[in-house]
Structures are given as structure tokens and as C-alpha cells.
Design a protein around this motif. Structure first.
Motif, short mmCIF file in Angstrom:
data_model
loop_
_atom_site.label_atom_id
_atom_site.label_comp_id
_atom_site.label_asym_id
_atom_site.label_seq_id
_atom_site.Cartn_x
_atom_site.Cartn_y
_atom_site.Cartn_z
N LYS A 51 0.81 -1.22 0.00
CA LYS A 51 0.00 0.00 0.00
C LYS A 51 0.84 1.27 0.00
N GLU A 52 2.01 1.17 -0.60
CA GLU A 52 2.88 2.33 -0.81
C GLU A 52 2.56 2.89 -2.20
N TYR A 53 1.41 3.55 -2.29
CA TYR A 53 0.85 3.88 -3.60
C TYR A 53 1.67 4.88 -4.40
N PRO A 54 2.19 5.97 -3.83
CA PRO A 54 3.01 6.88 -4.65
C PRO A 54 4.23 6.19 -5.23
N GLU A 55 4.91 5.36 -4.42
CA GLU A 55 6.09 4.64 -4.92
C GLU A 55 5.70 3.64 -6.01
N ALA A 56 4.55 2.97 -5.81
CA ALA A 56 4.08 2.03 -6.82
C ALA A 56 3.77 2.74 -8.13
N GLU A 57 3.15 3.91 -8.02
CA GLU A 57 2.83 4.68 -9.22
C GLU A 57 4.08 5.04 -10.01
N ARG A 58 5.10 5.50 -9.29
CA ARG A 58 6.34 5.87 -9.98
C ARG A 58 6.96 4.67 -10.68
N ALA A 59 6.93 3.51 -10.01
CA ALA A 59 7.53 2.32 -10.61
C ALA A 59 6.73 1.84 -11.83
N PHE A 60 5.39 1.86 -11.74
CA PHE A 60 4.58 1.46 -12.89
C PHE A 60 4.78 2.42 -14.07
N ASN A 61 4.98 3.69 -13.78
CA ASN A 61 5.26 4.64 -14.86
C ASN A 61 6.59 4.32 -15.54
N GLU A 62 7.54 3.80 -14.78
CA GLU A 62 8.81 3.37 -15.39
C GLU A 62 8.57 2.17 -16.29
N VAL A 63 7.70 1.26 -15.87
CA VAL A 63 7.35 0.11 -16.72
C VAL A 63 6.76 0.61 -18.05
N LEU A 64 5.86 1.59 -17.95
CA LEU A 64 5.21 2.11 -19.16
C LEU A 64 6.19 2.94 -20.01
N ARG A 65 7.19 3.51 -19.38
CA ARG A 65 8.22 4.22 -20.15
C ARG A 65 8.98 3.23 -21.02
N LEU A 66 9.25 2.06 -20.45
CA LEU A 66 10.00 1.04 -21.18
C LEU A 66 9.12 0.29 -22.18
N ASN A 67 7.82 0.16 -21.84
CA ASN A 67 6.89 -0.53 -22.72
C ASN A 67 5.53 0.16 -22.64
N PRO A 68 5.26 1.12 -23.51
CA PRO A 68 4.02 1.91 -23.44
C PRO A 68 2.75 1.09 -23.62
N GLU A 69 2.87 -0.16 -24.06
CA GLU A 69 1.69 -1.00 -24.25
C GLU A 69 1.66 -2.16 -23.26
N HIS A 70 2.26 -1.96 -22.11
CA HIS A 70 2.26 -2.99 -21.07
C HIS A 70 0.89 -2.97 -20.38
N CYS A 71 0.02 -3.88 -20.78
CA CYS A 71 -1.37 -3.88 -20.31
C CYS A 71 -1.46 -4.07 -18.80
N GLY A 72 -0.64 -4.98 -18.25
CA GLY A 72 -0.67 -5.24 -16.81
C GLY A 72 -0.32 -4.01 -15.99
N ALA A 73 0.60 -3.20 -16.50
CA ALA A 73 0.98 -1.99 -15.78
C ALA A 73 -0.19 -1.01 -15.72
N TYR A 74 -0.98 -0.94 -16.81
CA TYR A 74 -2.14 -0.04 -16.79
C TYR A 74 -3.19 -0.49 -15.77
N THR A 75 -3.45 -1.80 -15.72
CA THR A 75 -4.45 -2.28 -14.76
C THR A 75 -3.98 -2.05 -13.33
N GLN A 76 -2.71 -2.33 -13.07
CA GLN A 76 -2.19 -2.11 -11.72
C GLN A 76 -2.12 -0.63 -11.38
N LEU A 77 -1.80 0.18 -12.37
CA LEU A 77 -1.74 1.63 -12.14
C LEU A 77 -3.11 2.16 -11.73
N SER A 78 -4.17 1.63 -12.36
CA SER A 78 -5.52 2.09 -11.99
C SER A 78 -5.81 1.76 -10.52
N LYS A 79 -5.29 0.63 -10.04
CA LYS A 79 -5.57 0.21 -8.66
C LYS A 79 -4.77 0.99 -7.63
#
Length: 358
Positions: A51-79
Motif C-alpha cells: 500500500k505504498e501507492y506513490p512509490e508504486a505509481e512511480r515504478a509502474f510509470n517506469e514500466v510504461l516508459r519502457l513498454n508503453p503497451e504494457h497492459c498489466g501496468a495499466y491495470t495495476q496503475l488504476s488500482k
């Protein structure tokens, strides 16, 4: 380059729930290779699980930087966005996941979940959430989370028939899910004809089985106990009626009325009857209650404002009844005032506070 055995060890720690240890190893991996997508993904999920949401958000954004179509990152980012009260962004992320992978149940599940959040969304969003949940169940008929979002969305739009159908499937697929068990107990406790004491026992048993359950289960138990406490006022009103009849305080057109003061034997008999009303009434109501419900009664009486109000009303009404019956009155004026005070004390909130038990 990343030391892949080190990342594999971090993933193993993640799988057994040692998220802090996994984060430490992943940070070392990413220091060596900042473009390791899988390391960022596991790190982000570790933060999310803690439940460290700001840190999780930053890390998921890094995933999307590396792969803008990473579907799992989008679903997790929404959560991780909606717990931060960023529902528009969370909804946009979930919609993007559905766009990228419309054939995956978990993308529709994520969209349904974020659209079911209350209250920022308009009512029409709940119907869209329901449709997304139905699609999730269609694509993943053996996934408990699909039935979970279907129950949530159906509850939002008042489709309790769908909840009753989906809940058994949810429990069948995941019989240990705390939220599913809580919903099942609520389905039993809110069934027509269930008395407050029976509902309280159902909720207390569910809490014993699932001590880490959702807050709703505690709320449902409190409401059931509160409905029980509201009933104590009827015992007090019965005592008031006994006292009123003993002293014959009600206005009447009869020519003959009881002479005052009332004989001691009659006043003593009234007190015996009032004692019996409270003794039998409380025994009958609480004789079969579980230890958990009994503890919650005392707990709610300490922390619940309305619980203290109804208990105070019962006490004041009973005190008025005792004063009417015990004192050898020679005039009916004061007993009539006491009778009116006892009635007013109870009925001033009797209908108003009903919503507190709803």
C-alpha cells in the motif's frame, strides 16, 4: 547488466510475500540496469501490495516508459491511483488496459472495480461497471475476482438477484476470501425474518472466522446490536404502563378512581412486575447470544452515541416508572408529569433514530 540470479531471488521473495526484502534486492538490480522492465514491474507490485501507492505509481510509470503497451501496468496503475483519490486518471488507465487487451478478463475486472468506487462517479458509471463485470465473468468464468467485481457492481445498481447468484460462485472458487465470507454473512443477516439477535450472531461468527475482514462486517454487527438496544426502550415503556395503571394517572371520565396514596402492597407489586419485565425481557433477548456479540454490546455502548442515547432513554423512562410507583403520592399531578416525561423521552427520537439502524 542486471544480475539476473539476484532478480530471480527477488521474485522468489515476492512470491512468498516478503515484499520489503524483494524491494531491497530489486533496487540493487535497477541500480545496475535501470531499464530492466521486469525488475520495475515486480518492484511496483511490491510497493502496491504494501500500500505504498506513490512509490508504486512511480515504478509502474517506469514500466510504461519502457513498454508503453504494457497492459498489466495499466491495470495495476488504476488500482494504485484511486486510493489516492485520483479517479479520473485511474479510470483512464483501466480503459487503456481494456483497449490494449479487450479479450482478457482482468482488464474488464479492473475497469469495473474503478467504476464501482463511490461517490465521485455519476450513476451511469455503475451501469458501465456492471457491464464490464459481466464481460469479466464471461471471459474468466473460473476467476473469483471476476465474481467479486460482479457482486460489487450489481450491489451498486440494486441488482441483488445478481449478487445472490454470483456470491455462491465467488465462494466456491475462493472459499477463504474474507470479503466473500463477509458478504455471505450479510446475505444471511439481512434476510427477511431474521431478528437482530440472530443477525448479530451471524456477523460475530463471521468476524471470528475472518478477523481481518472488511470494515463493512464490523458496521453490520454494530447495526444489528444497535437494533437490539433499541428494543430495550419497549421494556421501559412497559414498566411505565405498569406504574401508570398502579397509580391510575391517566385522565379518565370515570366517577370512581383509585384513592391516593396507593397501598404499599400495590406499589410493591408494581415494582415486582417491573423487575420481572426487565429480568425476563433481557434474559429472553440475550440468553443465547455468543460471547462476541455480548462483548460488542458493551463496546458499542461505550463508543456509539446513538447506543448511549437509547440506553439513556430506557434508563430515564424506567426511573420515571419507579418514581411513580414507589412514592406514596397524594395527588396525581406529579405522577402525570413523570408519565409524560417518560413518554416524551422515548418518543422524541423513536422514529427519527430508526435510520441509524438501517
Amino acid at each position: 547488466m542486471t544480475t539476473y540470479p539476484q532478480r530471480d531471488r527477488a521474485e522468489a521473495l515476492f512470491e512468498v510475500g516478503r515484499y520489503d526484502d524483494a524491494k531491497a534486492l530489486l533496487s540493487q538490480c535497477l541500480a545496475e540496469d535501470p531499464d530492466d522492465l521486469e525488475a520495475w514491474n515486480v518492484l511496483a507490485t511490491s510497493h502496491a501490495n504494501l500500500k505504498e501507492y506513490p512509490e508504486a505509481e512511480r515504478a509502474f510509470n517506469e514500466v510504461l516508459r519502457l513498454n508503453p503497451e504494457h497492459c498489466g501496468a495499466y491495470t495495476q496503475l488504476s488500482k494504485v491511483l484511486w486510493p489516492q483519490n485520483r479517479l479520473p486518471e485511474a479510470t483512464a488507465a483501466a480503459r487503456e488496459a481494456v483497449r490494449l487487451q479487450p479479450g482478457r478478463w482482468w482488464t474488464h475486472s479492473a475497469l469495473s472495480l474503478v467504476l464501482s468506487i463511490h461517490p465521485p462517479h455519476p450513476p451511469t458509471a455503475y451501469y458501465e461497471a456492471f457491464e464490464a463485470a459481466q464481460e469479466a465473468v464471461r471471459l474468466g468464468p473460473d476467476q473469483p475476482d471476476a465474481y467479486k467485481v460482479l457482486c460489487l457492481a450489481a450491489h451498486r445498481i440494486g441488482r441483488h438477484d445478481i449478487v445472490e447468484q454470483a456470491l455462491p460462485q465467488w465462494l466456491r472458487l475462493d472459499p477463504q476470501d474474507d470479503m466473500a465470507l463477509a458478504w455471505a454473512s450479510h446475505s444471511q443477516g439481512s434476510a427477511p425474518g431474521i431478528k437482530p439477535a440472530e443477525a448479530a450472531d451471524i456477523y460475530a461468527a463471521a468476524l471470528t472466522a475472518t478477523p481481518n475482514s472488511e470494515q463493512d462486517l464490523h458496521l453490520w454487527l454494530d447495526r444489528a446490536v444497535y437494533r437490539m438496544l433499541r428494543g430495550t426502550r419497549w421494556l421501559a415503556l412497559t414498566c411505565l404502563a405498569i406504574a401508570g395503571l398502579t397509580v391510575d394517572v391517566l385522565p379518565t371520565a370515570r366517577d370512581t378512581r383509585l384513592e391516593l396514596p396507593v397501598p404499599p402492597a400495590a406499589r410493591l407489586w408494581a415494582c415486582v412486575l417491573m423487575t420481572a419485565v426487565w429480568g425476563f425481557g433481557t434474559w429472553w433477548r440475550y440468553r443465547k447470544l455468543s460471547t462476541g456479540v455480548q462483548r460488542n454490546i458493551w463496546s458499542l455502548a461505550r463508543r456509539g452515541v446513538w447506543a448511549r442515547i437509547v440506553l439513556g432513554q430506557a434508563f430515564i423512562t424506567t426511573l420515571c416508572a419507579l418514581l411513580i410507583a414507589l412514592v406514596p403520592w397524594t395527588d396525581r399531578t406529579v405522577p402525570q408529569i413523570l408519565l409524560g416525561a417518560g413518554l416524551l423521552t422515548t418518543f422524541c427520537t423513536l422514529w427519527f433514530d430508526k435510520k441509524e439502524a438501517a
